[in-house]
Design an enzyme around this catalytic site. Structure first.
Site, PDB file in Angstrom:
ATOM      1  N   SER A   1       5.741  -2.650  -1.913  1.00 51.07           N
ATOM      2  CA  SER A   1       5.739  -3.452  -0.697  1.00 51.07           C
ATOM      3  C   SER A   1       5.115  -4.801  -1.030  1.00 51.07           C
ATOM      4  CB  SER A   1       4.888  -2.764   0.371  1.00 51.07           C
ATOM      5  OG  SER A   1       3.532  -2.818  -0.037  1.00 51.07           O
ATOM      6  N   LYS A   2       5.116  -5.691  -0.044  1.00 48.62           N
ATOM      7  CA  LYS A   2       4.553  -7.019  -0.281  1.00 48.62           C
ATOM      8  C   LYS A   2       3.106  -6.931  -0.741  1.00 48.62           C
ATOM      9  CE  LYS A   2       7.141 -10.428   2.114  1.00 48.62           C
ATOM     10  NZ  LYS A   2       7.325 -11.357   3.166  1.00 48.62           N
ATOM     11  N   ARG A   3       2.424  -5.914  -0.217  1.00 42.90           N
ATOM     12  CA  ARG A   3       1.006  -5.792  -0.509  1.00 42.90           C
ATOM     13  C   ARG A   3       0.749  -5.390  -1.971  1.00 42.90           C
ATOM     14  NH1 ARG A   3      -2.132  -2.029  -0.721  1.00 42.90           N
ATOM     15  NH2 ARG A   3      -0.569  -0.515  -0.105  1.00 42.90           N
ATOM     16  N   ASN A   4       1.640  -4.555  -2.525  1.00 42.24           N
ATOM     17  CA  ASN A   4       1.338  -4.073  -3.878  1.00 42.24           C
ATOM     18  C   ASN A   4       2.289  -4.609  -4.952  1.00 42.24           C
ATOM     19  OD1 ASN A   4       3.603  -2.583  -3.436  1.00 42.24           O
ATOM     20  ND2 ASN A   4       2.581  -0.617  -3.297  1.00 42.24           N
TER      21      ASN A   4
END
Ligand code: GLU
Length: 473
Positions: A239-242
């Site tokens: 995801s964008k976070r990881n």
């Protein structure tokens, strides 16, 4: 048979890492086989497709150096062709009109869920013989075979199959007349003579459906290779976070395209223990049999390690444009400093990204705005101004400004003052760069030039002395 692969992004967002890796595998296989790669823009979802996304995807492929040989083709320019094939399927009895309302379908799904069965269309209109009527909300559905199974030999996963009774009579044409993904892909793969479909394994259930459509159209099947997805370091979906940001964001973070390509190739594919591959080597060695069957974990540390490797070995000229771009964005002009190439050469062995590289050479072109507080506390004391004043005089009197003459003077001076070399070198580093993290001091000062070295050292002496007066008041 000529190998033709394809990369068919849907332009509903940026090109993410998974997409880039799929493009890379298609490109490698095409190059290895002396074949071609087709670029196809799957833009039939008109609400979500944007020109901006198309531009971003194309720029990302260009940046990575994954050049295509045909296209870009746009599905929205081929709508007539899809209609023709849908008509063919209707005429030959492999498709039918369905007028089930969304309300009926919702109710059906709900009932099926309540009974614990997998929601699927109940083929209500399959044998109703409906005709297209103006004003009526039709879709066209595929008459999926009722019995038997669909099997194929996946180049990565081996044999896979599913029972036809598991598959729906999927929609081929929506009520607004637009073809669905599964129909358009088959028509395109057929018309574009695609020999190998290499894509993410989230599409494997579509492959079974597509095979039935290929067969209904009497067309030979391409080969299929389903690439396992990439997950985050936490083993969750990327995801964008990881890590799953746009490929172009990696460019903006100072990653070299060669490093990202090498990293993506190695993510889930291996060739012995080798980590670093030139593009030629990747093309030579790429082999579906060496692609992992399970999903691969994204690891930023490893990408940075590879980037460091490539920054250290890139021809300096190839680094200049991007470093200039980063510095210009910071409103730094490089005319009044040492040559940019020499500054890059000095620090590139110590950095993992081009942004870091720019950080570390910034001071050659503009004095630091402030001195690093921790470094000050660690390396400066009451005797520092005096020590620096002495070396300033010596440096100002040097006949030649070279690494050797500077190094020799610093050593001799430290010795004469009976201080450790670092007690002199560290305050000098802070004076010229703001921090104690520069390359070796003789090289740094040689590159900075005598005027800047002396000016900045004097300013630092003043700063220290002012600080001292303030403190003693
Ligand atoms: N447009 C589809 C996607 O972006 C392509 C899938 C395929 O390769 O068939 O997922």
């Amino acid at each position: 048979m000529q190998v033709v692969t394809r990369f068919p992004p849907s332009p509903t967002g940026y090109l993410h890492l998974g997409g880039a890796r799929t493009a890379l595998f298609n490109w490698l296989f095409a190059r290895q086989s002396g074949g071609k790669m087709v670029l196809r823009i799957e833009d039939t979802d008109r609400q979500r497709s944007t020109d901006e996304a198309i531009n971003v995807i194309i720029s990302a492929l260009e940046w990575l150096g994954l050049e295509w040989d045909e296209g870009p083709y746009y599905q929205t320019q081929r709508l007539e062709r899809y209609k023709e094939v849908i008509q063919q399927l209707l005429d030959q009895g492999d498709a039918y009109y369905c007028s089930c309302s969304p309300k009926r379908l919702d109710k059906l799904r709900k009932e099926q869920r309540e009974k614990g069965i997998k929601p699927r269309y109940d083929r209500h209109c399959r044998d109703a013989g409906l005709e297209r009527k103006p004003g009526r909300n039709h879709v066209v559905r595929f008459k999926n075979p009722l019995a038997g199974s669909v099997s194929f030999q996946d180049r990565i996963r081996g044999p896979v199959s599913v029972q036809n009774e598991e598959l729906d009579d999927l929609v081929l044409e929506r009520s607004d007349g637009m073809p669905t993904y599964n129909l358009a892909v088959v028509v395109d793969d057929m018309d574009m003579r695609i020999s190998h479909v290499i894509r993410g394994d989230d599409h494997i259930n579509n492959t079974f459906r597509q095979i039935n459509i290929f067969r209904a159209l009497g067309h030979d099947l391409p080969e299929f290779a389903h690439v396992p997805l990439i997950h985050g370091p936490d083993r969750k979906r990327l995801s964008k976070r990881n890590g799953d940001v746009s490929v172009l964001d990696y460019r903006d973070r100072g990653i070299l395209p060669e490093a990202l390509v090498n990293y993506l190739a190695r993510l889930g594919w291996s060739h012995g223990d080798q980590e670093i591959f030139s593009k030629e080597e990747m093309i030579r060695y790429f082999d579906f049999r060496q692609v992992n069957k399970s999903s691969a974990g994204f690891d930023m540390e490893k990408l940075l390690w590879m980037n460091r490797h490539y920054i250290g070995r890139a021809p300096i000229d190839s680094l200049l444009p991007e470093i200039s771009r980063i510095l210009t964005a910071r409103l730094i002009t490089t005319e009044n400093g040492p040559g940019l190439a020499s500054a890059i050469e000095l620090v590139r062995g110590r950095v993992s990204t081009l942004v870091e590289l720019a950080d570390q050479i910034e001071y050659f072109f503009r004095p630091a705005e402030n001195y690093h507080a921790e470094a000050l506390a660690r390396h400066c004391n009451d005797s520092t101004p005096e020590l620096l004043r002495g070396i300033c005089t010596i440096l100002a009197g040097l006949d030649s400004w070279t690494r050797e003459s500077i190094g020799d003077s610093l050593k001799a001076y430290a010795k004469s003052k009976e201080v450790k070399f670092s007690h002199l070198a560290q305050p000098l580093r802070i004076a010229v760069s703001g921090s104690d993290q520069t390359a070796s001091i003789d090289l740094t000062l040689a590159l900075l030039g005598s005027v800047n070295t002396i000016k900045r050292t004097q300013a630092f002496i003043e700063y220290l002395e002012q600080g001292r007066t303030t403190l003693s008041q």
